[in-house]
Scaffold this motif. Sequence first.
Motif, short mmCIF file in Angstrom:
data_model
loop_
_atom_site.label_atom_id
_atom_site.label_comp_id
_atom_site.label_asym_id
_atom_site.label_seq_id
_atom_site.Cartn_x
_atom_site.Cartn_y
_atom_site.Cartn_z
N UNK A 1 -10.89 8.80 -4.03
CA UNK A 1 -9.34 9.20 -3.60
C UNK A 1 -8.74 7.80 -3.51
N UNK A 2 -7.31 7.91 -3.86
CA UNK A 2 -6.49 6.81 -3.72
C UNK A 2 -6.49 6.23 -2.39
N UNK A 3 -6.39 7.20 -1.32
CA UNK A 3 -6.16 6.77 -0.11
C UNK A 3 -7.68 6.04 0.37
N UNK A 4 -8.87 6.62 -0.04
CA UNK A 4 -10.18 5.90 0.06
C UNK A 4 -10.26 4.56 -0.42
N UNK A 5 -9.74 4.32 -1.62
CA UNK A 5 -9.67 3.08 -2.16
C UNK A 5 -9.00 2.02 -1.46
N UNK B 1 -17.27 9.02 6.13
CA UNK B 1 -17.15 9.08 4.69
C UNK B 1 -15.86 9.56 4.11
N UNK B 2 -15.01 10.28 4.82
CA UNK B 2 -13.64 10.49 4.18
C UNK B 2 -13.01 9.37 4.22
N UNK B 3 -12.78 8.44 5.19
CA UNK B 3 -12.01 7.27 5.28
C UNK B 3 -12.58 6.48 4.31
N UNK B 4 -13.54 6.30 3.71
CA UNK B 4 -13.84 5.28 2.68
C UNK B 4 -14.28 5.96 1.43
N UNK B 5 -13.79 7.15 1.00
CA UNK B 5 -14.41 7.80 0.04
C UNK B 5 -13.49 7.20 -1.55
N UNK B 6 -14.40 6.46 -2.44
CA UNK B 6 -13.59 5.79 -3.15
C UNK B 6 -13.03 6.75 -4.44
N UNK C 1 0.88 -1.10 -0.15
CA UNK C 1 0.05 -0.07 -0.03
C UNK C 1 0.83 1.26 0.00
N UNK C 2 0.38 2.36 -0.61
CA UNK C 2 1.22 3.34 -1.03
C UNK C 2 0.99 4.53 0.33
N UNK C 3 1.50 4.12 1.44
CA UNK C 3 1.24 5.09 2.72
C UNK C 3 2.00 6.41 2.53
N UNK C 4 2.92 6.50 1.75
CA UNK C 4 3.49 7.61 1.36
C UNK C 4 2.32 8.68 0.78
N UNK C 5 1.64 8.09 -0.15
CA UNK C 5 0.58 9.09 -0.80
C UNK C 5 -0.32 9.50 0.43
N UNK C 6 -0.54 8.63 1.26
CA UNK C 6 -1.49 9.08 2.35
C UNK C 6 -0.94 10.41 3.04
N UNK C 7 0.25 10.16 3.38
CA UNK C 7 0.89 11.32 4.20
C UNK C 7 1.04 12.67 3.27
N UNK C 8 1.43 12.51 1.86
CA UNK C 8 1.45 13.63 1.02
C UNK C 8 0.21 14.23 0.98
N UNK C 9 -0.90 13.47 1.08
CA UNK C 9 -2.28 14.29 0.72
C UNK C 9 -2.72 14.72 1.92
N UNK C 10 -2.25 14.13 3.11
CA UNK C 10 -2.67 14.75 4.37
C UNK C 10 -2.27 16.11 4.62
N UNK C 11 -1.02 16.33 4.10
CA UNK C 11 -0.44 17.80 4.34
C UNK C 11 -0.78 18.76 3.44
N UNK C 12 -1.57 18.36 2.42
CA UNK C 12 -2.11 19.30 1.52
C UNK C 12 -3.74 19.74 2.04
N UNK C 13 -3.95 19.18 3.01
CA UNK C 13 -5.24 19.53 3.43
C UNK C 13 -5.37 20.65 4.69
#
Length: 573
Positions: free
Chosen positions: A358-362, A351-356, A1-13
Motif C-alpha cells: 500500500x502507498x501508506x505502508x511504503x 504488518x498493516x503499518x509496514x505493508x509495502x 508525504x501524502x497524508x491525505x491519501x492515508x486519511x482517504x484510505x482510512x475511511x474506506x476501511x
Amino acid sequence: MRFGNVLRGLWRCRRAERRLFLLVFGLLLAASPALAQQERRVALIVGVGGYRNVPALANPPNDARDLGTVLDRLGFETETLVDPDRLALEAGVRRLGQRARGADAAFFFFAGHGLEASGRNWLLPAPAEIRSDRDLRFEALDLDSVLEQLDGAARLSILVLDACRDNPFRKRLQASGRGAPAASGLGQASATVGTLLAFATAPGTVADDGRGRNSPFTTALLKRIETPGLEIRQLMAEVRREVREATQGRQVPWENSALEGSFYFRAAAASTPAPVAAAPPAAAASAPGASSPGAETVFWESVRSSRNPADLRAYLARFPSGVFASLARNRLEEMERNRSPELRRPDANSATALDPATPEGREALLLSVLSLDHPVPRGRLEAQGRALQAYQESKQHRAIAVSPKQQRSFRVSDSPSAAAAEELVLERCQLRNDEPCVLLAVNEVFRTPQQGGEWQRREMERLRHDGPYRPDKVPAITAERRKEADIAGYGRAREPKAMAIHPLGRIFVKTGAASAFAAETEALKVCNEDPARDGATGSCLLYAAGNTVVLPGHHTAPLATDPARPATPASGR
C-alpha cells in the motif's frame, strides 16, 4: 508525504481496520513540537587540520564532521568541507551565499587556523603559505568576504569561528614590515544587523585545540546546541562558562550580536500556551516600559517577524494591552495550528503499518528507516516522501537507499539490471553520506525490517578499499564504465596522476601533470566544476593519488604538497 491519501484510505476501511489505522497513525504523529523545523536553514561547516606548511591541527576535521551531523539532525541543509584549498573554500562560501537567499537562517562555522593582519581577519585553508602580508589575499580567505556573501541574504546569519589558535605565520608577517603587526588569534569584528559573530576566545587571544576529539569550544557547543528552547545568546553564555571552566580561565569565548529577535537551534517542547489575559489599563500602565509608546514599538518590531512563539509571549507579558497585542495573539494561534511535530518510528511489528503493498505502508517503511537514529522533522519527512514518489515514477531498473544518520535518501534509475541498481545505490549513498546506508527498495520490491524492527545497514566493500589501484574496485559506477579507457587504463597512465570521484558516479582523471599536487588539484577542480551536476549532491573526493587509492580518507582537497612552496616541518602543539 501524502497524508491525505492515508486519511482517504482510512475511511474506506471497516470499523476494526479503522481503529488499527488510527493507532498506527497516532504513532506516526506522536511528536514533540519543533516549530523551527518549518524554517529553511542552511549551513556551511569547514574544518581545516591537515595544514601542509605549518603544524597540523588534530581536531578541526572532527569538529566539522561532528557539528555537520548535528546540524543535519536539526534540519539544516548542510555542506561540510574538510581540509579545502582556497578555491574550494571560496566556492563553498559562494554557494552558501546563494543558498541563503530567502532562507530563514544561514550558519557558517570554521575550525582551523585564523589570523589578524593589517586590521583584517583571515581564515587559512589547508595549503596556505604566508611569507608576507602580500600573500594573504591569494592564500587566505578574508572574513569580510563571508560577511558580504551573507549580508541581507537570510533573515538572520550566524558565524562561529573556532579559529583563534596561535598565528603560525606571525613572525614572518612581522618581519615583512608592512601594515599593522600581525596579532595572535583573530581581531575584533563588527556584526551587521541580523548577524551574530561568535569567536572561540576573546579578540587578540589564543584558543586551545584540545586534547580530546574536539576543541574545548566545539565540545561545549556540541553539548548544548540541541537543548530544546535554548536561545542562541543564552547558548553562547553557557558555552562561554563551560570553556572558561575547562581551560581554567585561559580561554573565554566572545560574541558580537546585532540580531533582532531570537533564534533557537531546537525549539522548546511546548504545550498549548495558556491564553494571555488582557490586563486592566492601570496594570498595563504600571508595567515597566509600558507607558512608552516608543518602547513598545521597538519591542514589537524586534519580534514581529520571529517564528518563535516565545518572542511573541515575551511581548504580551510586557505589553498585555499593547497596540499590537491582538496581532501577537493571532500569530500565536496560527503558530499553534501550524505547529510542525517530529515524527517517530511506527510500530515495526504491525504488518498493516509496514505493508509495502500500500502507498501508506511504503511511506511508513520510509519513516521507519529515516527515524532509526533520531526523530524525523515533519519537513524532512515530507521532502523524502516526495523523493519516494519520484523514485516510484522513475525508469527500471531502479533502487532507493536511505542514510539514517543524515535522514536522506539516494536513488538511481535506468540501470542495466536490478542487481546493478542495488549495488550502485548503496555505493553512491555511502559515498555521499560517509556511512553505510539501508536499502529500501529495488524496482517495485520494498524491503521490510528484520525481526524486532531493525534494518540492515550495508557496508560496501569498494568504499573501504585503500590499496593499489584496481579498476574493479572503483565504486559508484557500472561494470561497463569500468571497462572504459580512463578507468581501465589508469594504472598504466603516465605519472603524476590523480583520480577524483563524485557520489553521482562521475569520475575525472588527470595524468601527466607537472606534479602530484597539480594532478590532484586539477582532477578535483574539474570534478567540482562538472556542469552535469551543477554543484548538487556533495563535494568531489580524491579517489586515487598516483596508483594508491585514498578514498577512505574522504579528502576534498589535494594531499600532495605544492612543490612551489617549501614545506615547513611539522611540530607538536
